[in-house]
Scaffold this motif. Structure first.
Motif, PDB file in Angstrom:
ATOM      1  N   THR A 129       8.785  69.030  -0.997  1.00 17.58           N
ATOM      2  CA  THR A 129       8.178  68.916  -2.327  1.00 17.58           C
ATOM      3  C   THR A 129       8.088  67.351  -2.822  1.00 17.58           C
ATOM      4  O   THR A 129       8.838  66.582  -2.548  1.00 17.58           O
ATOM      5  N   ILE A 153      15.122  72.620  -1.038  1.00 21.38           N
ATOM      6  CA  ILE A 153      13.933  71.838  -1.112  1.00 21.38           C
ATOM      7  C   ILE A 153      14.358  70.413  -0.698  1.00 21.38           C
ATOM      8  O   ILE A 153      15.608  70.104  -0.644  1.00 21.38           O
ATOM      9  N   TYR A 183       2.963  65.336  -6.379  1.00 23.52           N
ATOM     10  CA  TYR A 183       1.675  65.874  -5.990  1.00 23.52           C
ATOM     11  C   TYR A 183       0.600  65.227  -6.994  1.00 23.52           C
ATOM     12  O   TYR A 183      -0.271  65.926  -7.711  1.00 23.52           O
ATOM     13  N   HIS A 193      12.895  66.810  -1.667  1.00 26.03           N
ATOM     14  CA  HIS A 193      11.865  66.469  -2.912  1.00 26.03           C
ATOM     15  C   HIS A 193      11.780  64.908  -2.948  1.00 26.03           C
ATOM     16  O   HIS A 193      12.727  64.238  -2.522  1.00 26.03           O
ATOM     17  N   ILE A 243       6.544  73.897  -7.669  1.00 23.14           N
ATOM     18  CA  ILE A 243       7.200  74.540  -6.820  1.00 23.14           C
ATOM     19  C   ILE A 243       7.280  76.120  -6.774  1.00 23.14           C
ATOM     20  O   ILE A 243       8.299  76.712  -6.822  1.00 23.14           O
ATOM     21  N   PHE A 269       5.752  70.977   3.716  1.00 22.32           N
ATOM     22  CA  PHE A 269       4.810  70.953   2.317  1.00 22.32           C
ATOM     23  C   PHE A 269       4.260  72.127   2.095  1.00 22.32           C
ATOM     24  O   PHE A 269       4.074  72.762   0.969  1.00 22.32           O
TER      25      PHE A 269
END
Length: 255
Positions: free
Chosen positions: A169, A201, A172, A203, A190, A148
Motif C-alpha cells: 500500500t 500490509i 496513491y 506500506h 485500503i 498492490f
C-alpha cells in the motif's frame, strides 16, 4: 482463519529487491543479490512479473530497458529468453522464481510481491498467481505473498488459503502511480483488506502517519514498510512499523 505473517518477517530486516549493490555487480532481484542477502542473514523482498509463457520471473519493471538495456515488456518474452537476457551490471540473466527458491532454500524469510498484471489494479489476474503458488508447493521456509492489486491478493487466497498474504500500500498519488484518480482514491485507504483475506500490509514509509494505518495497527495487523534508505529513516519508521524493507545501507539485525 487468516494465515499469520511468519514471526521472522517481523524480526529480521528485509532487503529490498534483495541485497543489491551495482558497485559489486549485484543488480536488484539478481541471483547475486539473493545470495548476498542469504549470506548476510537478511530477509529478502523480491518482485514477480509474468513471462509470455506464464512463468513467474524475479523482476520488478514491466519494461526491461532500465534493468537490461533491452526494450519491451518482459511479458512479451519467454522464460528461457528472460533467463538469457543479461541484467545490466550483473553476470547473468533474469532469474525464474523457481531458481530463487532453490537459492534461498528456507535459509532466510522471503517477502514476495506480485506486480499488478491488470494494468489498473483490476480483476484481470490469474496466471502469475497460479505459477507463483505452483513454485511454492513443497517449499520449506518462511514466506509471505503480497500485491498492490487487491484482486491478486484475493486470487492468492483462493489458490493457497494457508499461505500468509497481505497488501502492498501507499499514498496513491495519481501522478506517481500512473493510475486513474478514481482508482487511487479507492485504494488509498485500503478498503479491501478484510474482503481479500489479507493478514498484513507493507506500506509506503513516508505515509505511515495515515489514520488507516494506525487503525489497522490498533487491530493487531502487522505493519511492514518500504523503502528505508538510512538508519535515521529506519528509526523514524519503526515508531509505527513492525519491520522495514531497506536498501542502500545495512540495517541492524536483531540479537
Amino acid at each position: 482463519m487468516i494465515p499469520a505473517l511468519p514471526d521472522v518477517l517481523l524480526r529480521t530486516p528485509i532487503a529490498h529487491r534483495a541485497l543489491h549493490d551495482l558497485s559489486d555487480n549485484r543488480p536488484e532481484n539478481s541471483r547475486a543479490a539473493i545470495r548476498a542477502a542469504v549470506e548476510a542473514g537478511y530477509g529478502i523482498e523480491i518482485d514477480l512479473q509474468r513471462s509470455r509463457d506464464n512463468r513467474a520471473m524475479v523482476f520488478h519493471d514491466y519494461d526491461m530497458t532500465r534493468l537490461t538495456g533491452r526494450s519491451g515488456p518482459i511479458q512479451q518474452i519467454t522464460a528461457d529468453e528472460a533467463q538469457a537476457t543479461r541484467l545490466l551490471h550483473g553476470e547473468d540473466g533474469i532469474p525464474t522464481f523457481d531458481e530463487v527458491l532453490q537459492i534461498v532454500s528456507g535459509k532466510v524469510p522471503l517477502l514476495i510481491e506480485l506486480k499488478d498484471q491488470d494494468g489498473a489494479m483490476g480483476p484481470n489476474v490469474g496466471p502469475l498467481e497460479a505459477d507463483t503458488v505452483r513454485a511454492l508447493q513443497g517449499y520449506d521456509g518462511p514466506v509471505a505473498l503480497m500485491s498492490f492489486n487487491p484482486n491478486s491478493v484475493a486470487e492468492l487466497a483462493r489458490l493457497a488459503p494457508n499461505m500468509p498474504r497481505g497488501i502492498t500500500t501507499c499514498s496513491y498519488q495519481p501522478e506517481v502511480e500512473h493510475l486513474p484518480h478514481a482508482v487511487c482514491d479507492h485504494l488509498r485507504d485500503i478498503p479491501d483488506f478484510d474482503r481479500v483475506g489479507a493478514g498484513f500490509i507493507s506500506h509506503e514509509a513516508a505515509d505511515l502517519s495515515r489514520p488507516r494505518v494506525a487503525a489497522l495497527k490498533a487491530q493487531g495487523v502487522p505493519i511492514l514498510c518500504w523503502t528505508i534508505r538510512s538508519p535515521e529513516q529506519e528509526a523514524e519508521a519503526r515508531k509505527v512499523a513492525d519491520n522495514v524493507t531497506f536498501e542502500g545501507y545495512l540495517a541492524a539485525r536483531p540479537g
